[in-house]
Motif scaffolding. Structure first.
Motif, mmCIF file in Angstrom:
data_model
loop_
_atom_site.group_PDB
_atom_site.id
_atom_site.type_symbol
_atom_site.label_atom_id
_atom_site.label_comp_id
_atom_site.label_asym_id
_atom_site.label_seq_id
_atom_site.Cartn_x
_atom_site.Cartn_y
_atom_site.Cartn_z
ATOM 1 N N GLU A 159 -42.910 -34.603 -19.435
ATOM 2 C CA GLU A 159 -42.534 -33.259 -18.997
ATOM 3 C C GLU A 159 -41.195 -32.831 -19.593
ATOM 4 O OE1 GLU A 159 -42.368 -35.836 -15.968
ATOM 5 O OE2 GLU A 159 -44.165 -36.166 -17.159
ATOM 6 N N GLN A 160 -40.271 -33.796 -19.692
ATOM 7 C CA GLN A 160 -38.953 -33.485 -20.246
ATOM 8 C C GLN A 160 -39.031 -33.218 -21.736
ATOM 9 O OE1 GLN A 160 -36.062 -36.623 -19.659
ATOM 10 N NE2 GLN A 160 -34.671 -35.799 -21.221
ATOM 11 N N VAL A 161 -39.783 -34.058 -22.461
ATOM 12 C CA VAL A 161 -39.864 -33.925 -23.913
ATOM 13 C C VAL A 161 -40.632 -32.670 -24.304
ATOM 14 C CG1 VAL A 161 -40.728 -35.018 -26.023
ATOM 15 C CG2 VAL A 161 -39.666 -36.412 -24.239
ATOM 16 N N ARG A 162 -41.676 -32.355 -23.548
ATOM 17 C CA ARG A 162 -42.526 -31.210 -23.860
ATOM 18 C C ARG A 162 -41.732 -29.904 -23.929
ATOM 19 N NH1 ARG A 162 -48.026 -30.543 -22.219
ATOM 20 N NH2 ARG A 162 -47.735 -32.212 -20.690
ATOM 21 N N THR A 163 -40.712 -29.785 -23.090
ATOM 22 C CA THR A 163 -39.959 -28.528 -22.990
ATOM 23 C C THR A 163 -38.591 -28.587 -23.644
ATOM 24 O OG1 THR A 163 -39.108 -29.232 -20.817
ATOM 25 C CG2 THR A 163 -41.136 -27.913 -20.843
ATOM 26 N N HIS A 164 -38.285 -29.712 -24.308
ATOM 27 C CA HIS A 164 -36.963 -29.852 -24.931
ATOM 28 C C HIS A 164 -36.843 -28.873 -26.102
ATOM 29 C CE1 HIS A 164 -33.542 -31.698 -27.023
ATOM 30 N NE2 HIS A 164 -33.263 -32.282 -25.872
ATOM 31 N N PRO A 165 -35.787 -28.076 -26.166
ATOM 32 C CA PRO A 165 -35.708 -27.025 -27.202
ATOM 33 C C PRO A 165 -35.725 -27.564 -28.626
ATOM 34 C CG PRO A 165 -33.626 -27.249 -25.980
ATOM 35 C CD PRO A 165 -34.653 -28.023 -25.227
ATOM 36 N N GLU A 166 -35.072 -28.704 -28.885
ATOM 37 C CA GLU A 166 -35.075 -29.253 -30.243
ATOM 38 C C GLU A 166 -36.451 -29.769 -30.637
ATOM 39 O OE1 GLU A 166 -31.219 -31.313 -31.635
ATOM 40 O OE2 GLU A 166 -31.276 -31.656 -29.461
ATOM 41 N N VAL A 167 -37.211 -30.279 -29.654
ATOM 42 C CA VAL A 167 -38.568 -30.738 -29.941
ATOM 43 C C VAL A 167 -39.472 -29.541 -30.253
ATOM 44 C CG1 VAL A 167 -40.581 -31.930 -29.009
ATOM 45 C CG2 VAL A 167 -38.288 -32.791 -28.517
ATOM 46 N N LEU A 168 -39.345 -28.494 -29.480
ATOM 47 C CA LEU A 168 -40.131 -27.289 -29.721
ATOM 48 C C LEU A 168 -39.869 -26.733 -31.115
ATOM 49 C CD1 LEU A 168 -39.727 -25.493 -26.274
ATOM 50 C CD2 LEU A 168 -41.760 -26.649 -27.143
ATOM 51 N N GLU A 169 -38.623 -26.790 -31.533
ATOM 52 C CA GLU A 169 -38.272 -26.257 -32.863
ATOM 53 C C GLU A 169 -38.727 -27.172 -33.972
ATOM 54 O OE1 GLU A 169 -34.328 -24.887 -35.433
ATOM 55 O OE2 GLU A 169 -34.135 -25.417 -33.324
ATOM 56 N N ALA A 170 -38.449 -28.474 -33.842
ATOM 57 C CA ALA A 170 -38.687 -29.407 -34.942
ATOM 58 C C ALA A 170 -40.154 -29.807 -35.061
ATOM 59 C CB ALA A 170 -37.831 -30.660 -34.765
ATOM 60 N N TYR A 171 -40.802 -30.045 -33.921
ATOM 61 C CA TYR A 171 -42.144 -30.612 -33.972
ATOM 62 C C TYR A 171 -43.238 -29.589 -33.712
ATOM 63 C CZ TYR A 171 -45.856 -34.053 -33.439
ATOM 64 O OH TYR A 171 -47.008 -34.776 -33.620
ATOM 65 N N LEU A 172 -42.999 -28.697 -32.762
ATOM 66 C CA LEU A 172 -44.020 -27.726 -32.412
ATOM 67 C C LEU A 172 -43.862 -26.402 -33.129
ATOM 68 C CD1 LEU A 172 -44.173 -28.443 -28.569
ATOM 69 C CD2 LEU A 172 -45.600 -29.392 -30.389
ATOM 70 N N GLY A 173 -42.779 -26.257 -33.906
ATOM 71 C CA GLY A 173 -42.616 -25.077 -34.741
ATOM 72 C C GLY A 173 -42.175 -23.834 -34.005
#
Length: 256
Positions: A240-254
């Motif tokens: 849940e934490q990783v799914r909504t992390h802003p850097e993850v959204l930018e880097a991995y989910l585009g």
């Protein structure tokens, strides 16, 4: 103490920094996934853990013992097994023979000694029977009975992925490293693989660290996730934490 602990891991190839100050813990009995775009350094971490690469900085502790500098066969004997992005099997050998090769670290007589079949009164043959019993257990667990005596080259791709998983299990690992275990599989095969990975953790008492691109599978299966980008750790935590992390959204989910 975590079963596996990476602290400030660094490695470079020429001028390219593949890993930079990466730290990660995997507690016993957990499923930990590593995610990130291609080239993020995920497989490099596995290669460092198993001794294929030697990091230029940092430590790798497994069961509290330093792994940096140890050769791959040593890490295998200590209880670390892995699968690969590209299937690494002996295609001309049967499923049974490939799984028996996973038992080689436990064979006192060697891989070919047991194949002599000298009769059950001889220690070598008795040892081979014990190893075959262990392999039969894995074949039954992964539902590979129909593929037992079939050359791997004649098996469908998804079945070959299971054979490679079975060979890793045959090593009786404490830690199992899965490098893209569902790559190339259809949705039904992916769903089955998810159940098998969970059962491996629960029934075989194996800690799993997994590199995987299927985000639905990662989110459903993982106890913890570490996200990476360009060799740098972005975050480690529950899904849940990783799914909504802003850097993850930018880097991995585009997403920005």
């Amino acid at each position: 103490m975590a079963l596996l602990s990476l602290k400030n891991l660094d490695i470079a190839f020429g001028g390219l920094k593949a890993l930079s100050n990466v730290s990660m813990d995997a507690d016993e009995g957990r499923i930990v996934s590593i995610i990130g775009p291609n080239g993020a350094g995920k497989t490099t971490i596995f290669n460092c853990i198993t001794g294929i690469y030697r990091p230029t900085g940092g430590t790798i502790l497994f069961k509290g013992e330093e792994m940096v500098g140890k050769k791959p066969h040593v890490s295998a004997r200590m209880g670390i097994a892995r699968t690969f992005q590209n299937i690494e099997l002996f295609s001309h050998l049967s499923t049974m023979d490939n799984l028996l090769l996973g038992r080689h670290i436990h064979m006192k007589a060697g891989i070919f000694g047991g194949a002599l079949r000298l009769g059950k009164r001889f220690p070598v043959a008795r040892e081979e029977c014990r190893h075959r019993e262990q392999v039969e257990r894995i074949i039954e667990f992964l539902e590979l009975e129909a593929a037992r005596d079939v050359p791997v080259a004649a098996l469908p791709y998804g079945t070959r992925k299971l054979v490679e998983l079975g060979r890793a299990l045959a090593m009786e690992p404490t830690l199992l490293l899965l490098d893209e275990p569902t790559a190339g599989m259809n949705q039904e095969e992916k769903r089955d693989m998810m159940f098998w990975i969970r059962d491996i953790r629960d029934d075989f008492q194996v800690t799993v660290v997994m590199v995987e691109h299927d985000m639905n599978l990662v989110m459903d299966l993982s106890d913890e996730i570490m996200a990476m980008n360009f060799g740098v750790k972005l975050v480690q935590g529950p899904p849940e934490q990783v799914r909504t992390h802003p850097e993850v959204l930018e880097a991995y989910l585009g997403q920005e």
